[in-house]
Every structure is written in C-alpha cells, then in structure tokens.
Design an enzyme around this catalytic site. Sequence first.
Site, PDB file in Angstrom:
ATOM      1  N   LYS A  48       0.831  -1.218   0.000  1.00  0.00           N
ATOM      2  CA  LYS A  48       0.000   0.000   0.000  1.00  0.00           C
ATOM      3  C   LYS A  48       0.866   1.270   0.000  1.00  0.00           C
ATOM      4  CE  LYS A  48      -3.839  -2.386   2.316  1.00  0.00           C
ATOM      5  NZ  LYS A  48      -4.997  -2.233   1.412  1.00  0.00           N
ATOM      6  N   LYS A 104     -15.208   5.471  -0.903  1.00  0.00           N
ATOM      7  CA  LYS A 104     -15.816   6.259   0.170  1.00  0.00           C
ATOM      8  C   LYS A 104     -15.359   7.709   0.087  1.00  0.00           C
ATOM      9  CE  LYS A 104     -15.907   2.034   2.778  1.00  0.00           C
ATOM     10  NZ  LYS A 104     -15.172   1.154   3.707  1.00  0.00           N
ATOM     11  N   THR A 129     -11.746  -0.202  -1.320  1.00  0.00           N
ATOM     12  CA  THR A 129     -13.095   0.347  -1.164  1.00  0.00           C
ATOM     13  C   THR A 129     -13.057   1.690  -0.447  1.00  0.00           C
ATOM     14  OG1 THR A 129     -13.283  -1.162   0.708  1.00  0.00           O
ATOM     15  CG2 THR A 129     -14.465  -1.760  -1.296  1.00  0.00           C
TER      16      THR A 129
END
Length: 842
Positions: free
Chosen positions: A575, A681, A677
């Site tokens: 990440k 948002k 996800t």
Amino acid sequence: MSKPLTDQEKKKQISVRGLAGVENVAELKVNFNRHLHFTLVKDRNVATKRDYYFALANTVRDHLVGRWIRTQQHYYETDPKRVYYLSLEFYMGRTLQNTMVNLALENACDEATYQLGLDMEELQDIEEDAGLGNGGLGRLAACFLDSMASLGLAAYGYGIRYEFGIFNQKIVDGRQVEEADDWLRYGNPWEKARPEYMRPVHFYGRVEHTAEGIKWVDTQVVLALPYDTPVPGYRNNIVNTMRLWSAKAPCDFNLQDFNVGGYIQAVLDRNLAENISRVLYPNDNFFEGKELRLKQEYFVVAATLQDIIRRFKASKFGSTEFVRMDLSALPKKVAIQLNDTHPALAIPELMRILVDVEKLAWEKAWDIVVRTCAYTNHTVLPEALERWPVDLFHNLLPRHLEIIYEINRRHLERITKLYPDDADRVRRMSLIEEGDVKKINMAHLCIVGSHAVNGVARIHSEIIKSTVFKDFYDMDPHKFQNKTNGITPRRWLLMCNPGLADIIAERIGEDYIRDLDQLKGLLDFVDDDAFIRDVAKVKQENKIKFAAHLEEHYRVKINASSMFDVQVKRIHEYKRQLLNCLHIITLYNRIRKEPNKPWTPRTVMIGGKAAPGYHIAKLIIKLITSIGDVVNNDPVVGDRLKVIFLENYRVTLAEKVIPAADLSEQISTAGTEASGTGNMKFMLNGALTIGTMDGANVEMAEEAGEENFFIFGMRVDDVEALEKKGYDALAYYNRIPELKQAMSQIAGGLFSPQQVDLFKDLVNMLMHHDRFKVFADYEAYMECQEKVNVLYKNPKEWTKMVIRNIAASGKFSSDRTISQYAREIWNIEPSLEKLGAPDDPR
C-alpha cells in the site's frame, strides 16, 4: 446577523434523516423510559450514560423485531432462493445509527432524546464497534449485507462471533501497542442467542470404510451456538439475518473417560474447545497456517451447512408436513458465496454430507456442489494465498482430506484428457502442491468446486485470468467473471455525511440513496455557484468538526483551512505508506529551503493497524510518528505542514475522517491492490484522489474522466517490464537528489536522534529488496502532488472537480455490485419492492 444554528437545529432541517412526527416522538419517549426503568434495577437510582445508550438501543431494536419476524415469515411462505454469504470476517462497526437511518427514525430519536435532556451523539459514542474484521474483505461483507437487505434478497451472512475482534491500537512512544478488544464486556443489545439451533461440529477422529458406507468416528465434538443480528434494508421493511457462531464445549466434554481426580481439570479444559471463537486472526493479506485458524474455518462451515440443509428441507410453502428430501433441487434454492478461500471447506464438507450422510452418488453430489458454490478472490499476493499442510488436515479432518484427494484425482484426470503430454500443466493445476511439505492449495479447490469465480475490480479480474489462475481460465473460461466492489451509500453518505446527503437531495431528490446512479444529475450543477458554495461549506464544516475531534482526543491543534491529505488503510508494504512518507520529507525539506514561498498548507493524516507480527509494518508506523515529531515541532514550518498518525483506525473513525478529507491517497503499486473500497468512500464524500492505475482506481478515473483524477506512476505493464529488466533502487537513489536527501535523513537519524540506526531495516528493504518499487514511482508522485497544490489554491475549480467526482461515484454503490452477483452468479432478481410494515393489516 442571525446566530449560527446549533448542531441540534441543523439536524432538524436535514430531510434525509426522516420525519420527527409528534406521535412518533411521544411514543419513543414512552418506550425509552420503559426500557430505562426496566434496566435500572432497584439497587441503582442514578442512570449512567451507558444506561441511556442501552435504553435508546433497545427502543430502536423494538422497531426492528416486528419487521424481522415478518420478513422471515415471508421467506418461509414464499420459499425464495436463498443466498448464504460465508465469511470469516464481518467488519460491522456500530449498529445504532445505521438502524435509525434505515428505519427513518433518526430525527424522531434525536428529538425524543433532546426533549429528555440527552445528546444523541454522546449516546452513540458509547456503543462499541463490532470489529470482527481486518479491513477491506470484512467491511465488504458488511456493505453487502446492507445491500442484500435493501434489494429484498433472502440473504444470510454466516460467520464467527469472535469474543475479541481486531485489537485496539495504542500508540506509545510512537509505536503500535496492541490491546485486546473486549467488545462484549457490557453486552450487545443487537444480538439474540438462539440455543435451539445449536449444532455439533466434529474434529479429529478417523475414517472407517464399512459395508454400510464411510463413517467418520471417534471424533471430538464442539457445539456451535448461533447468535442472530438483524440486518435492516433501507426503508423497505425487510430485515435479514447475520448469524454468527460461538463455540461451546458439550456437557460431557473430557468427562466421558472419567479419571479419578480429573473432574476439575476436565471442566477447566472446556476452554480448549471454546477457544475456537475466542479471537479474530489479525492478518490482512497474509496467510498464517495455524491449527486454530483451520479449526475456525471448518467450524463456521460445518455449522452453517447443517443450518442450510435443515432450512432447505423444512421450507416448502409453509407446509410443515412436507419435508423436501430430494437434494438435487439444492442449487435451485440455495446459493453459497465464499468470501475468499477462508470458507473453502464448504466444498468438501457439502460433498461429505451428500455422499456419506445422504448417500448420493459422487457424480450427482459433485454436480450439486459446483452449481451451488461460487468463489470470490480477493488478492493475488502469493503470501496471502492459503496453502494448508496435508498432515495438519490428516490429523484434524481426515475424511475431508480423503474427499479432497478424490476431487483432485478426478480433476487431474480431466486435465490429462484435455492436455495429454502436458505433465507440467497437471502439476501446476493440482490441488496438492508437492514439496518438502505437501500442501493443499485452497484457491485451486475453490475454482474447481465452484461454477463462478470472480475478482473484485476489472483490472484484478483480468490479472487473475492472465497470471495466477491462467491455466484454470484456459480450461474453463465460462467460470470467470468480474464484480467490481462497492460501498453502501447508507452508512458511507447518509449516515456519516448528512450535510452532503442533504444538499444533494435538495438538487436531485432523495431517491438517489436507493439508486446511486442518479448522482449523475449533479453534473447539471457543476457551474451552479450556489451549489459550489454549498459543497465547499459542507466540506469546511466537516473539517472543523474533525479538527475539533482531533484536538479533544489527541491534543493536537490543526489548521482547518489546510488541505487534509489522508491515507487510511491497513499498514502494508504494497500500500506504500512509505511513498507518502518520502513525499512528506521532501515537502519538509523544500519548505525549510525556501520558507518564504507561498506553500499550500497541508495536514497529512495517516492511519491504520499493522499485523502484530509484521515487523516492517510496525516500523513504518514508528517512522510516520517520528517524522511527525520533527515536522510538527519545527518553527520554520509552522502550520504549513503537519503530520498526524490517526490512532486506532476503525469503521467509526473512518466515518469521521472520510467526510473531512480533501485528498485521498490510493498509491499501491499497480497490480497489487485487488480493488480497494476506501477509495470509493472518499470519492463519494467529496475528496479528490491521487492514485495509481490499480484496483478500482482505474474504473473510478474512467467514470469521472482522467482529467478529474490525479493519476501517476507505472501501469501494470510498466511494473512487469521493470520486473523483467530488474528493478535497481540504487539507480533512482543516485539520480534523484531529493530522494537521496530524504533517504539519507532517514538512515542518518534525523528522525531518530536517540537511535541513529532505528530505521536500518526499512532503509535496507527500500534500497535492496523492495518488491513494491517505491523509488520507481517517486518522481511521478512528487510531480502529481505539485498539480494537487496548484489546484487547491483555486478553491472554486477544486470544488467543481469534487462535484464531477461525486456525480461519477454512482457505479460504486454495493447495490450495483450485489445486483450483478444476484443476476449473474446467484440467478435471482433483486427488487425495490417494500414489504408491509408490521402494523399494516396483512
């Protein structure tokens, strides 16, 4: 000038929160007081905040019960095809506000508590998060439950009721410290124990091949006790069920072979059985092959399949005399979705039931299993794929090992027929991996035993077909599908950002909450000055509110007019929180070098948990907090750059930070993040995205238009080409002065003066074995961040880009995702029809 509205007055004006009718409010107050007095037994005169929370929760729960019973009765009578979503994780967060939103009770409850002299937000803060998940996979399951109920599907979430969920993260001396999450300490008002549906689950033992068939004998039994939690749909009077199993030792546990004096020890040993549901394994995208974890996986699967088959046999148009015995109809009435490979044992367990217990022929049984099961893949990282040692299986689940061997024998036979003389293909595709330790490849088992296999974003589904599962795609291309992930707009807009939800409703009506594609209608308002002002104002209010939250809880003062630059997700090398760190250090160096330039002020917030055993991830947290210590205390920098590590990131903190964010960081190496996800948002809540072409970012940029997205860095092809050529970190280090400077500062102890070599493992990883090629994207990232700075200085253009992003986020509703699962995998039709309310005449 009129004085500003209080929070209470502001809430009253927000239409999407439901109407606060006088009768409604009066009734809620009566019920609240009834519950409060019932709760306050005679030995306590003074109510605590917690008493008030439980009274409110029980009052709201009353509104669920009638709908819940009626929904389940409706399913029993109409006998629809049922969907079983099997997952080891359900990351639910808090339930109270979500229930009020879905039942349109929010304003009425707010008014009732206000009239009783209470503050509803304070009461909501008492509820513990149900943290039964690690991150994306568990939160996806929670969003899916909301969408399945809102779309009228007869769906059930099945999982484990962990006594301890994901650990609470404390930051002590800049380092992560884990604390047990004792979320059930004060009780859980949302669950109902169902001891009447308790089921036995067997472990160990041995297999006997007898004339009457195959028997699994001398097993150890653990009981599975179900707890049901209601899952309300959005204002459609449907309430589905999430059923979580808890492990209980049988009464005769360890007492069968009574040893003199062994009674006390036998009772104490009950804990060993009950440990199965004690704690969630805290790994995200990492496989840990422990026996207790395999027990958890079989426990949930065995209990759930007994429940599925009981329900299948019992329900036929409400007739109790009729029991459906013919299991060949199972795929017509049951769909089982496997959330990753964690519940893969459903495949051999269903075979065991059909062949050993129901006495079906193997071929017939196998056809039923394949047509019933479907598998969702969530990652391509090799260290995350489940590979269980055969000898562990042999000991714990001997019959399942035999069944897997037989599935594999037939599977390899088919491959050999289709590809004669291709022994290497047979080896690659086997369910059993040969080596020092023989292992079962659970992903291969899932593909072979399912009629549908899906990835969770278009690019991820393509990568699966062209790399990890290429052989399987070549053989069975019809099995492979894509289902791009989504998020529920109820929790992730209506509930967490009512201000934004309301100004949208003022422009395009309230219907978009059930049909998020309607957000496209906002494109008509991109140049509307009033709407631009409203969007900017809502964002500013959210930022001020979050800044106040940070000040209250972390004693940090931040500049609410600075750009809120946010990266919140699990800490993982792929990440690339380290890329973010390098940007912060470079920005810091630039400001120190030219302190009088008109810098765009930024508050960089990074949050997320590291798996307790993941050394590098924990070191990344220490680096972030250490950078913060230096940057935040440098008078030259002032409030033009601040670095905050957000402690204990969880669903409830996400609901606060996401509506306040300006910039969303989605910077994984292309080809590593299956979907993401959080990215969705942020988009829905009015942040702009800086990101790589990875996961769902690709489709988000496509929907919004690349000109409304800050895209940078290597694409999947570039990463593959660089991998082939050989990634040489040193070349970048030597070529880029600002990168070299930042790395020298980390290595030289600028951020760890007490221990100069504190970050040596990080530096060594980045310089010599960085699988995720941080340096290769550094320059492109820095350039892209400069474009972000320029646009942020023009608030009107920034806000117009925000509006274009919000208008393009409709595709990323989990309602769309679930509609596609329903039609393309489960073979059922979603519906927006309402069920009658419990008080309607039947």
